[in-house]
Enzyme design. Structure first.
Site, PDB file in Angstrom:
ATOM      1  CG  HIS A  28      -7.714   5.873   1.492  1.00  0.00           C
ATOM      2  ND1 HIS A  28      -8.616   5.657   0.467  1.00  0.00           N
ATOM      3  CD2 HIS A  28      -6.529   6.114   0.868  1.00  0.00           C
ATOM      4  CE1 HIS A  28      -7.989   5.756  -0.700  1.00  0.00           C
ATOM      5  NE2 HIS A  28      -6.730   6.022  -0.476  1.00  0.00           N
ATOM      6  CG  HIS A  75      -3.794   2.131  -2.727  1.00  0.00           C
ATOM      7  ND1 HIS A  75      -4.927   1.907  -1.966  1.00  0.00           N
ATOM      8  CD2 HIS A  75      -3.675   3.485  -2.814  1.00  0.00           C
ATOM      9  CE1 HIS A  75      -5.456   3.072  -1.619  1.00  0.00           C
ATOM     10  NE2 HIS A  75      -4.727   4.032  -2.118  1.00  0.00           N
ATOM     11  CG  HIS A 209      -2.060  12.764  -1.182  1.00  0.00           C
ATOM     12  ND1 HIS A 209      -3.389  12.767  -1.517  1.00  0.00           N
ATOM     13  CD2 HIS A 209      -1.687  11.456  -1.253  1.00  0.00           C
ATOM     14  CE1 HIS A 209      -3.813  11.537  -1.756  1.00  0.00           C
ATOM     15  NE2 HIS A 209      -2.797  10.715  -1.613  1.00  0.00           N
ATOM     16  CD  GLU A 256      -6.056   8.294  -3.152  1.00  0.00           C
ATOM     17  OE1 GLU A 256      -5.381   7.272  -3.276  1.00  0.00           O
ATOM     18  OE2 GLU A 256      -6.172   8.874  -2.042  1.00  0.00           O
TER      19      GLU A 256
HETATM   20 FE   LIG Z   1      -5.021   6.052  -1.712  1.00  0.00          FE
END
Ligand SMILES: [Fe+2]
Length: 303
Positions: A28, A75, A209, A256
Site C-alpha cells: 500500500h 499510520h 522495506h 506489515e
Molecule cells: Fe504501511
C-alpha cells in the site's frame, strides 16, 4: 375408511449468504497514491508497474465484488499513539480519505456496509477476538492505495468498503498465527451473513522495506518471493514466522506482511491463484500483488 393424504412438498431453497470469493494481497505504498493522483504514473520508471497491475484491474472489473473488506494499518492518521488497538473494525456508513499531512487524497469517499460490519464485529467478538469497534474514522493510504491499484480513478468506488485495521506500527504487534486465525473467524462471520453478496478480502502492506536507521532502503526480493509462494500454496509454513525474522529479513516495516495472513486465513486452504506480480523498487519497497480465488465460491453468477 380411507383418509386421503395430502401431499406435502418440501421446496428446498438456497439460503442467501454472503461469500468470500477472493483474496487480494497488495503493498500500500503511499507514493503510488500520490503518483496516480498527480497524473505522474507514466515513463520508464512506472511503465513496468502499470503493465504489472493492469491484469489485476481487468480481473477486478470482471469480478465486481460487492464489498471489499480491507485489512490494513492506520499510520497514525486516524489514531495517535495515545491509544493503540491490536485489531479494530469500522462500522460507519462512510469513511473519508485522511489528511496525512499534505491534504486528503482526492479519491472518492468509501461507502461502508454497517449491517455487515456489525455482524462481523459481533461474530468476531463472540469468537474471542476482542475487536475495537470504530464508529468514525478517516482512512489513510493503507486503505485507499489498494483501492486505487485495483480500480484506478473512478468517480465512485464500485464497491462498499469495510476497513479492518491491525496494529503493525507499535510493538508488540500480533503474531502471524493470530492474524491467520482472525482470517478464519472473519470468513465464518462473513459467510453467516444472510445476504447474497460477494466479498473480496484484501491483505495490504509490505513487502520488504525499511524506512529508517542504518538499513534504510533494505529490500529482500529472494525472501519475499519464497514467502509469497508459501502464502499461496503452503500458508502453514509461514504463519508462525517470528517478528524477529520479519525484522531481520524484511526490514522494520516488512512486518506489515502479517496482514496478508489475515486475508489468507479467510480463504480455502487450496486456492486458485489468479495472478501474481512483484516489482522492485517501487518507492523504497519490493512491491507485491497476488490474487487468489476460492474454488467453490467463485461459481456465483454476477447480476
Ligand atoms: Fe504501511
Amino acid at each position: 375408511m380411507v383418509v386421503a393424504q395430502s401431499k406435502v412438498t418440501v421446496v428446498k431453497r438456497r439460503m442467501a449468504m454472503a461469500k468470500i470469493i477472493a483474496g487480494i494481497g497488495t503493498s500500500h505504498i503511499p507514493t503510488v497514491g500520490a503518483v496516480i493522483d498527480n497524473d505522474l504514473m507514466h515513463g520508464e520508471y512506472w511503465d513496468p508497474f502499470i503493465k504489472g497491475i493492469a491484469p489485476a484491474r481487468e480481473w477486478m472489473a470482471k469480478t465486481k465484488p460487492d464489498v471489499c473488506l480491507i485489512v490494513y494499518n492506520d499510520h497514525a492518521s486516524a489514531f495517535s499513539l495515545k491509544n493503540i488497538s491490536t485489531f479494530g473494525i469500522g462500522v460507519a456508513e462512510s469513511y473519508e480519505p485522511a489528511d496525512e499531512g499534505y491534504g486528503p487524497r482526492q479519491v472518492p469517499i468509501c461507502k461502508g456496509n454497517p449491517a455487515l460490519s456489525w455482524h462481523i464485529a459481533e461474530s468476531l467478538i463472540l469468537d474471542e477476538f476482542d475487536m475495537t469497534i470504530t464508529n468514525e474514522m478517516p482512512v489513510d493510504h493503507g486503505l485507499t492505495v489498494p483501492l486505487s491499484i485495483m480500480y484506478n480513478q473512478p468517480e465512485e468506488w464500485p464497491c462498499q468498503v469495510i476497513p479492518l485495521y491491525v496494529n503493525v506500527v507499535q510493538y508488540p504487534q500480533p503474531t502471524g498465527n493470530r492474524c491467520y486465525n482472525l482470517g478464519k473467524a472473519i470468513r465464518k462471520a462473513v459467510e453467516s451473513f444472510p445476504e447474497d453478496i460477494t466479498v473480496a478480502i484484501f491483505g495490504t502492506g509490505g513487502l520488504s522495506h525499511q524506512l529508517q536507521g542504518e538499513r534504510a532502503g533494505l529490500i529482500n526480493e529472494a525472501y519475499d518471493a519464497d514467502w509469497l509462494e508459501k502464502l499461496v500454496n503452503n500458508p502453514m509454513a509461514i504463519k508462525d514466522i517470528s517478528h524477529t525474522e520479519y525484522l531481520r529479513e524484511t526490514g522494520s516495516e516488512g512486518i506489515e506482511a502479517i496482514m496478508w495472513l489475515v486475508m489468507r486465513g479467510a480463504m480455502d486452504e487450496d486456492v486458485k491463484e489468479v495472478y501474481r506480480f512483484t516489482h522492485t523498487p517501487v518507492s523504497n519497497t519490493n512491491y507485491g500483488l497476488v490474487i487468489m480465488e476460492n474454488k467453490e465460491n467463485n461459481q456465483k453468477e454476477k447480476k
